[in-house]
Structure formats: C-alpha cells, structure tokens
Motif scaffolding. Structure first.
Motif, mmCIF file in Angstrom:
data_model
loop_
_atom_site.group_PDB
_atom_site.id
_atom_site.type_symbol
_atom_site.label_atom_id
_atom_site.label_comp_id
_atom_site.label_asym_id
_atom_site.label_seq_id
_atom_site.Cartn_x
_atom_site.Cartn_y
_atom_site.Cartn_z
ATOM 1 N N MET A 82 -21.266 -4.371 14.836
ATOM 2 C CA MET A 82 -21.882 -3.647 13.620
ATOM 3 C C MET A 82 -21.722 -4.023 12.534
ATOM 4 O O MET A 82 -22.533 -3.996 11.597
ATOM 5 C CB MET A 82 -22.082 -2.117 13.977
ATOM 6 N N GLY A 83 -20.620 -4.195 12.251
ATOM 7 C CA GLY A 83 -20.082 -4.489 10.654
ATOM 8 C C GLY A 83 -20.888 -5.743 9.984
ATOM 9 O O GLY A 83 -21.473 -5.692 9.137
ATOM 10 N N LEU A 84 -20.928 -6.661 10.974
ATOM 11 C CA LEU A 84 -21.857 -7.788 10.258
ATOM 12 C C LEU A 84 -23.180 -7.767 10.601
ATOM 13 O O LEU A 84 -24.067 -7.855 9.788
ATOM 14 C CB LEU A 84 -21.165 -8.993 11.081
ATOM 15 N N LEU A 85 -23.834 -7.308 11.916
ATOM 16 C CA LEU A 85 -25.215 -7.222 12.219
ATOM 17 C C LEU A 85 -25.829 -6.299 11.489
ATOM 18 O O LEU A 85 -27.005 -6.542 10.797
ATOM 19 C CB LEU A 85 -25.332 -6.756 13.682
ATOM 20 N N LEU A 86 -25.366 -5.005 11.269
ATOM 21 C CA LEU A 86 -26.029 -4.034 10.476
ATOM 22 C C LEU A 86 -25.788 -4.341 8.949
ATOM 23 O O LEU A 86 -26.440 -3.926 8.074
ATOM 24 C CB LEU A 86 -25.749 -2.738 10.959
ATOM 25 N N GLY A 87 -24.775 -5.134 8.549
ATOM 26 C CA GLY A 87 -24.387 -5.453 7.203
ATOM 27 C C GLY A 87 -25.600 -6.260 6.915
ATOM 28 O O GLY A 87 -26.342 -6.193 5.629
ATOM 29 N N LEU A 88 -25.746 -7.506 7.581
ATOM 30 C CA LEU A 88 -26.947 -8.282 7.242
ATOM 31 C C LEU A 88 -28.316 -7.612 7.411
ATOM 32 O O LEU A 88 -29.193 -7.867 6.355
ATOM 33 C CB LEU A 88 -26.801 -9.414 8.383
ATOM 34 N N TYR A 89 -28.302 -6.648 8.059
ATOM 35 C CA TYR A 89 -29.687 -5.924 8.315
ATOM 36 C C TYR A 89 -30.036 -4.865 7.145
ATOM 37 O O TYR A 89 -31.152 -4.874 6.900
ATOM 38 C CB TYR A 89 -29.576 -4.978 9.492
ATOM 39 N N THR A 90 -29.012 -4.522 6.421
ATOM 40 C CA THR A 90 -28.921 -3.651 5.179
ATOM 41 C C THR A 90 -29.058 -4.604 3.905
ATOM 42 O O THR A 90 -29.402 -5.673 3.822
ATOM 43 C CB THR A 90 -28.295 -2.558 5.440
ATOM 44 N N ASP A 91 -28.009 -4.182 3.192
ATOM 45 C CA ASP A 91 -27.735 -4.903 1.992
ATOM 46 C C ASP A 91 -26.253 -5.109 1.484
ATOM 47 O O ASP A 91 -25.784 -5.171 0.393
ATOM 48 C CB ASP A 91 -28.480 -4.169 0.665
ATOM 49 N N ASP A 92 -25.213 -4.921 2.620
ATOM 50 C CA ASP A 92 -23.937 -5.500 2.336
ATOM 51 C C ASP A 92 -23.857 -6.638 2.587
ATOM 52 O O ASP A 92 -22.729 -7.406 1.660
ATOM 53 C CB ASP A 92 -23.159 -4.563 3.672
ATOM 54 N N THR A 93 -24.382 -7.534 3.215
ATOM 55 C CA THR A 93 -23.705 -8.941 3.610
ATOM 56 C C THR A 93 -25.203 -9.692 3.533
ATOM 57 O O THR A 93 -26.279 -9.524 3.831
ATOM 58 C CB THR A 93 -23.112 -9.064 5.089
ATOM 59 N N ALA A 94 -24.885 -10.922 3.084
ATOM 60 C CA ALA A 94 -26.138 -12.008 3.046
ATOM 61 C C ALA A 94 -25.662 -13.236 4.089
ATOM 62 O O ALA A 94 -24.447 -13.396 4.008
ATOM 63 C CB ALA A 94 -26.289 -12.424 1.495
ATOM 64 N N SER A 95 -26.617 -13.785 4.480
ATOM 65 C CA SER A 95 -26.530 -15.094 5.238
ATOM 66 C C SER A 95 -26.984 -16.264 4.582
ATOM 67 O O SER A 95 -28.123 -16.252 3.819
ATOM 68 C CB SER A 95 -27.198 -15.026 6.488
ATOM 69 N N VAL A 96 -26.390 -17.727 4.845
ATOM 70 C CA VAL A 96 -26.840 -18.808 3.919
ATOM 71 C C VAL A 96 -27.244 -19.652 5.163
ATOM 72 O O VAL A 96 -27.698 -21.030 4.745
ATOM 73 C CB VAL A 96 -25.841 -19.243 3.326
ATOM 74 N N SER A 97 -27.534 -19.181 6.403
ATOM 75 C CA SER A 97 -28.159 -19.884 7.387
ATOM 76 C C SER A 97 -29.865 -19.891 6.993
ATOM 77 O O SER A 97 -30.193 -19.182 6.510
ATOM 78 C CB SER A 97 -27.553 -19.375 8.578
ATOM 79 N N SER A 98 -30.367 -21.102 7.700
ATOM 80 C CA SER A 98 -31.602 -21.299 7.722
ATOM 81 C C SER A 98 -32.562 -20.114 8.585
ATOM 82 O O SER A 98 -31.758 -20.100 9.752
ATOM 83 C CB SER A 98 -32.096 -22.733 8.165
ATOM 84 N N PRO A 99 -33.571 -19.578 8.178
ATOM 85 C CA PRO A 99 -34.072 -18.815 8.946
ATOM 86 C C PRO A 99 -34.958 -19.529 10.300
ATOM 87 O O PRO A 99 -35.097 -20.802 10.136
ATOM 88 C CB PRO A 99 -35.420 -18.280 8.083
#
Length: 460
Positions: A72-89
């Motif tokens: 959840m740390g990563l998945l919900l961090g990405l889902y909200t505003d804690d974490t950003a991803s640089v992968s292509s959508p």
C-alpha cells in the motif's frame, strides 16, 4: 471469489512457507515427503508454529503491508499525492493507478485482491486447524488463533477501504467461498470488530520476539482503535489508544535519525527481511541515482515541508542529474548486504500519538490533543502549537502533520483523506481524479467467476 487452497490440507514446505493453490490447479496428489496433512500439522506445536510463520512470511513477500511494489505504501502513494511515476501510461498495470485510470481488468487491481484473499484463506486454515487440534496446549491455541485473527482482520480492514463492499469468509469450504456475496461496510466492519475483540482477548501482552515482529495485544488494540475511529466511535477508540500509550513497552523516540531503526522502543510492529543483511523493501524500492526510471516523491509533497523541517532533511534526498532535480524517500537507509539495523515498520508510536490527538479533537478536547501533535513537530525542529487552537485549526494542523510524518508508509495518506471525506482535494493535483475513485473497481475476473459479487463499483 477465485483464490482457494485444498480444503483438507495445509502444505508445510521445508522453508515453512504456506503454499496457496488456485482452483484451476485443484488436483489430487500423494503427500510429498516434506509436506504434512492439516490434521498432523496442528497436532504438533512446532509445525503449527511453522504454518503461522509461513503466513507472516507471505505478508513480507506479497501483501498490502509488504513495503514493496505490491504494498500500500507505493500503490496508494501513487494513487494519491505522495509518489509520482515516470513510467509511460497505458500499460494497464501499476502506472494506471498513478494516472487514476485503473479499470476492472487492471493487473494490480486483481493481484491485490487475489493475494489478500489467499492470505485470508491461509489464515482460515490455521484457525480451523488449531480449533480441531486435540493436542496443542491452551496457551498455544490462544496465541496462534489470536495472531491469525489479527492478520485476517488487518487484511479485511484494508480491503474494505480500498474496494468498498467485499465478501467475508471465515471458512475453508470451497462450496461456500465460491458463491460469496458482498457485505455492506457496516456488516463487514461489525464482523472485523468482533474478530478483533476475540483476538485482543486471546493475545498476550508480551512480545514473543525482541524485534517485535509478531503480533501482541497492543498491536491488536491499535488496529481495533483504527476500526473504532473509522466508525466514529470516539470514546471507545480513546480507551484503546490509551492502553497502548500506557504500556511500559513503548517510549517516544526523540532522535529523528533513529525513527526507522528496529531496536527503538517506539516500534510497535515490524516485518523482518527474509535474509540477514537484506534491505527492507522500502529502501530498495525508492532508491535511485541519476534520472529516476520508476518512482520518485511528488513535488507537491516535497513543497509542503518548510525548509527547517528536519524530516525534509532526514527523510527526503535530493537527486540532481542532467539538469533535473528529483526527490526520493530515504526513511530507510540501508541497502542490500549492508542492513543490520532496519526492519520494515508497520505500526509505530507516532501514529498512536496522532490518532489519539484526532480522537480527542473530535470530542472537543483540543487542549489535551495538541501536546500529542507537538511531539512529532518538535522532534522535526518545528515550534510547538498553541493549546488554545480552535477545533477547526487543530484538525488542519493534525492533517498536515500526518502527511509529513507518514508519507510513503502503508497508504496512510489515502486512508486519512478517505476517512476525513477529503479525497476530492486530489482534483487540484491529479488530472484524472474522479469522486468515484474513492474505491477501486472489483476485479473483472472475480465477477465472472462469481456473479454474486455484482454489481460492479460505481464508475467502472
């Protein structure tokens, strides 16, 4: 519900890991030489403990609290505003959570559900095995059942917050499990409440390991308090949190550089890396040098810290490369081969302080609440808040403090915003956010296998 294991046996491999088998693999075989049928597993305390150890190991390997790419740390961090991803959508997997474009066939949406229900099924197998045992001591029965009930409750608690209405099962009967219907939030939370009450009554107060990697009464009381808070049962939550705060096992860690060291008396529960010297999954997950290729901290989060906040200095690293400046989480410092001082923290005393402050504010006890917010603020080098704040201002300070203290930790940001009815504030930082994103879709393959899980969640 798709995920099941053989109804008449738990597999205990040499590694003491529980093997889960999906229904497509349901075949009859003789027992391998290193495996035991259920009735033998739970007639011996050592093999019963191995079954429970396997459940803990799977929490580390692939669960909502694993700390890795499936946690959840990563998945919900990405889902909200804690974490950003640089992968292509457009990959229909983890990146879609960052862009808030997940659909019911999304691989992560499915895997989170499947892994959690596999662990729940394994927990049910252990509980049934202990109940039917004729030789286990009463103390072993109580503790193993209490720990397993807690783990099952933890998984249900998080699943309900992520997916909304979900099925509940406490059996290993495949005929029942294949036709389960969803429960309303109130019904499910009531069942978790009853399970946690039983777990608390069964669990000992003492830890059975110096590293605090197994569940005790205080850990169960903390989760039970979180459930009470979710149900707005403020006095009950206050009483449970007081039990944790009053325990002589815990003391606040005043040195910010030691918050994620495993020997701290502020640690309530943590998971141990699989092998000696292994890094925590969090340390490996957020580590990068140069231009990031996977995940980095959201600039919105980084900018929420004042320059003199010691958390910005100790928990966030600035990485500049090729003219770009990015940020990574460095709460965990030790990488593979060099880790002797860190386990993966699940619960720590700071969360109890801030949950207790929230409960007090909700009961208009602001002057009592503020000192609990000030402990983490002052450790971070910030000035103390006035005890004369009004309830509205106190709530706002609490919300800001929780974001800064617990970013990247087990989806706390998502669960807080959802509980406070403030998820839609993500509209200002997430281009694709919609109000129905307060919950994920139910996995498409589960709806096809079990039509009783219909209807699909709103918006999907």
């Amino acid at each position: 519900m798709k995920t099941i294991v053989k109804p008449y046996m738990i597999i205990i491999a040499v590694s003491a890991a529980l093997t889960t088998v999906s229904c497509e693999q349901w075949i009859e075989t003789d027992f391998p030489s290193n495996q035991l049928p259920t009735e033998l597993v739970f007639e011996d305390e050592q093999t019963a403990e191995a079954a429970l150890a396997g459940l803990y190991a799977n929490l580390w390997n692939n669960s909502l609290i694993s700390g890795g790419s499936d946690g959840m740390g990563l998945l919900l961090g990405l889902y909200t505003d804690d974490t950003a991803s640089v992968s292509s959508p457009g990959s229909n997997s983890i990146i879609d959570l960052y862009y808030n474009q997940q659909i019911s066939s999304n691989l992560i949406v499915s895997n989170v559900w499947t892994n959690a229900y596999q662990h729940i099924y394994a927990a049910n197998s252990i509980i049934e095995g202990v109940k039917n045992s004729k030789t286990l001591s009463q103390s072993a029965r109580n503790r193993i059942t209490g720990e397993t009930l807690f783990i099952r409750s933890l998984l249900y608690f998080y699943l309900q917050q992520i997916y909304g209405e979900i099925p509940y099962t406490d059996t290993t009967d495949y005929q029942i499990n294949s036709k389960l219907s969803k429960l309303s939030a109130d019904d499910l939370l009531s069942r978790i409440d009853a399970d946690l009450e039983q777990a608390v009554n069964l669990l000992p107060s003492a830890y059975r390991n110096a590293e605090r990697i197994y569940v005790n009464k205080s850990i169960a009381n903390l989760l039970w308090a979180k459930l009470k808070i979710l149900r707005k049962q403020w006095p009950e939550a206050e009483n449970l949190l007081q039990l944790v705060l009053q325990s002589s096992d815990y003391a606040f860690q005043n040195d910010i550089t030691k918050v994620f060291q495993k020997t701290g008396t502020h640690i309530i529960w943590q998971l141990k890396p699989k092998n000696s010297g292994d890094a925590t999954k969090e340390a490996a997950l957020y580590n990068f040098s140069g231009i990031p290729t996977t995940y980095m901290l959201n600039v919105n989060l980084v900018n929420s810290f004042s320059a003199n906040d010691l958390r910005k200095q100790n928990y966030i690293a600035t990485v500049t490369s090729q003219g770009q400046t990015n940020y990574r989480a460095v709460k965990y410092k030790n990488l593979a081969g060099a880790n002797t001082s860190e386990d993966s923290v699940i619960f720590r005393l700071e969360e109890v302080y801030l949950l207790y402050a929230e409960v007090l504010i909700q009961q208009n006890k602001v002057a009592e609440a503020i000192p609990y917010i000030n402990r983490t603020r002052q450790r971070a080098g910030l000035s103390a808040l006035s005890t004369g704040l009004n309830p509205t201002s106190a709530k706002e300070e609490l919300k800001q403090e929780k974001r800064k203290e617990f970013f990247s930790e087990h989806g706390i940001r998502f669960f807080d915003l959802k509980r406070w009815g403030q998820l839609d504030q993500l509209l200002s930082v997430k281009a694709n956010w919609k109000s129905y994103h307060r919950q994920w879709p139910l996995p498409q393959k589960e709806l096809l296998l079990n039509p009783n899980l219909n209807p699909q969640n709103e918006g999907y």
